[in-house]
Design a protein around this motif. Structure first.
Motif, short mmCIF file in Angstrom:
data_model
loop_
_atom_site.label_atom_id
_atom_site.label_comp_id
_atom_site.label_asym_id
_atom_site.label_seq_id
_atom_site.Cartn_x
_atom_site.Cartn_y
_atom_site.Cartn_z
N ASN A 1 28.58 30.04 44.23
CA ASN A 1 28.09 31.27 43.58
C ASN A 1 29.07 32.43 43.72
OD1 ASN A 1 27.80 31.70 46.27
ND2 ASN A 1 25.62 32.19 46.23
N SER A 2 30.32 32.11 44.06
CA SER A 2 31.31 33.18 44.19
C SER A 2 31.62 33.79 42.83
CB SER A 2 32.60 32.65 44.81
OG SER A 2 32.41 32.32 46.17
N SER A 3 31.90 35.09 42.83
CA SER A 3 32.27 35.79 41.59
C SER A 3 33.72 36.26 41.70
CB SER A 3 31.35 36.98 41.35
OG SER A 3 31.46 37.91 42.42
N ILE A 4 34.43 36.20 40.56
CA ILE A 4 35.80 36.71 40.47
C ILE A 4 35.82 37.68 39.30
CG2 ILE A 4 38.24 36.12 40.16
CD1 ILE A 4 37.59 33.30 41.12
N ARG A 5 36.00 38.96 39.60
CA ARG A 5 35.97 39.98 38.55
C ARG A 5 37.22 40.85 38.63
NH1 ARG A 5 32.44 43.71 39.09
NH2 ARG A 5 31.73 43.28 41.22
N CYS A 6 37.66 41.31 37.47
CA CYS A 6 38.84 42.16 37.39
C CYS A 6 38.40 43.60 37.15
CB CYS A 6 39.74 41.68 36.26
SG CYS A 6 41.30 42.58 36.14
N VAL A 7 38.92 44.51 37.95
CA VAL A 7 38.67 45.94 37.77
C VAL A 7 40.02 46.65 37.83
CG1 VAL A 7 37.52 47.99 38.64
CG2 VAL A 7 36.40 45.76 38.82
N GLY A 8 40.54 46.96 36.65
CA GLY A 8 41.87 47.56 36.59
C GLY A 8 42.90 46.61 37.16
N PRO A 9 43.76 47.09 38.07
CA PRO A 9 44.80 46.24 38.65
C PRO A 9 44.30 45.43 39.85
CG PRO A 9 45.07 48.46 39.43
CD PRO A 9 43.91 48.50 38.46
N THR A 10 43.02 45.52 40.14
CA THR A 10 42.47 44.81 41.30
C THR A 10 41.53 43.70 40.85
OG1 THR A 10 40.57 46.30 41.52
CG2 THR A 10 42.60 46.91 42.70
N ILE A 11 41.27 42.79 41.76
CA ILE A 11 40.32 41.70 41.52
C ILE A 11 39.28 41.72 42.63
CG2 ILE A 11 40.05 39.18 41.55
CD1 ILE A 11 42.60 38.92 40.02
N ILE A 12 38.03 41.57 42.24
CA ILE A 12 36.93 41.56 43.21
C ILE A 12 36.45 40.12 43.37
CG2 ILE A 12 34.61 42.38 43.72
CD1 ILE A 12 35.20 44.84 42.04
N VAL A 13 36.49 39.64 44.61
CA VAL A 13 36.02 38.29 44.93
C VAL A 13 34.93 38.41 45.97
CG1 VAL A 13 36.66 36.01 45.79
CG2 VAL A 13 38.31 37.36 44.47
N ASN A 14 33.76 37.85 45.68
CA ASN A 14 32.60 37.93 46.58
C ASN A 14 32.26 39.39 46.92
OD1 ASN A 14 32.53 35.14 46.65
ND2 ASN A 14 33.71 34.99 48.55
N GLY A 15 32.52 40.29 45.95
CA GLY A 15 32.21 41.70 46.17
C GLY A 15 33.27 42.46 46.92
N ILE A 16 34.36 41.79 47.29
CA ILE A 16 35.45 42.42 48.05
C ILE A 16 36.64 42.65 47.10
CG2 ILE A 16 36.99 42.26 50.03
CD1 ILE A 16 34.02 42.49 50.74
#
Length: 236
Positions: A162-177
């Motif tokens: 259930n891990s999530s990988i999301r892109c926010v600008g130049p950063t990537i959020i994995v498991n909310g981090i």
């Protein structure tokens, strides 16, 4: 025959008879004693034989009991061995499930994939073409999973179902981090197989190498942390 002579004659006969009777009596007594001794010996021998037979019967009975006990012990040992085998199999399945769930830290041979923005990003009119996006990271992760990776982490964040990988600008959020480039993807599995999967013709490396910097190194030992986060997190 004169009277003195007759007396001596009779006396001699009486003496002979008496001696014969005494000798006969002695022999008879000896025979009786011998017969008694023989009877006693026979009785003792009979009793001894009876005791030997009884002991043999007892030994046979004990041997049968021992055989029965050995069979029972053997059955118990077989049952215990089967239970131990079942327990070991369950434990292995549990460990495999825990590894897949990411709830325990793991280590083993594998590869390390480093991804960072291209050097052309600063001079390109369209910078977004030369920076690492979430879909680039997912492309690598999916290829590693397809190649048999047992566990994967991104910048120290363990990936689970259930891990999530999301892109926010130049950063990537994995498991909310949130984390910035370089993005280090660590995978446990056969290093040669994992590396070969990424270098397939028309595969991940060829698709990304013109747009981002990507390096792959095989490692004899890599370490992945346990998953820390909300187990109810959703994919994105």
């Amino acid at each position: 025959m004169s009277r003195p002579h007759k007396f001596q004659f009779y006396l001699t006969i009486v003496t002979l008879c008496t001696g014969f009777l005494v000798a006969t009596s002695v022999e008879t007594t000896k025979l009786v004693q011998k017969e008694r001794i023989n009877d006693q010996l026979f009785q003792e021998e009979t009793q001894l034989n009876d005791r030997i037979l009884a002991e043999k019967e007892q030994n046979r009975h004990l041997e049968n009991q021992l055989i029965d006990l050995q069979r029972q012990v053997s059955k118990i040992e077989e049952a215990m061995a089967a239970r131990k085998s079942e327990a070991a199999a369950i434990f292995e399945q549990l460990e495999a499930a825990r590894m897949l769930a990411g709830v325990v830290a793991v280590e083993g041979p594998g590869i390390v994939v480093s991804m960072q923005d291209s050097q052309h990003a600063a001079s390109s009119p369209d910078i977004s073409n030369y920076i690492v996006h979430e879909q680039d990271v997912r492309l690598v992760v999916n290829e590693l999973r397809a190649a048999g990776a047992e566990a994967i982490s991104i910048n120290g964040q363990r990936l689970v179902s259930n891990s999530s990988i999301r892109c926010v600008g130049p950063t990537i959020i994995v498991n909310g981090i949130k984390s910035a480039a370089p993005f280090v993807i660590t995978a446990i599995g056969d290093p040669a197989t994992l590396e070969s999967a990424l270098h397939l013709p028309g595969g991940v490396i060829q698709s990304l190498q013109d747009f981002v910097q990507i390096e792959v190194t095989k490692q004899a030992l890599v370490q992945l942390p346990a998953y820390v986060g909300d187990t109810k997190a959703t994919h994105s």
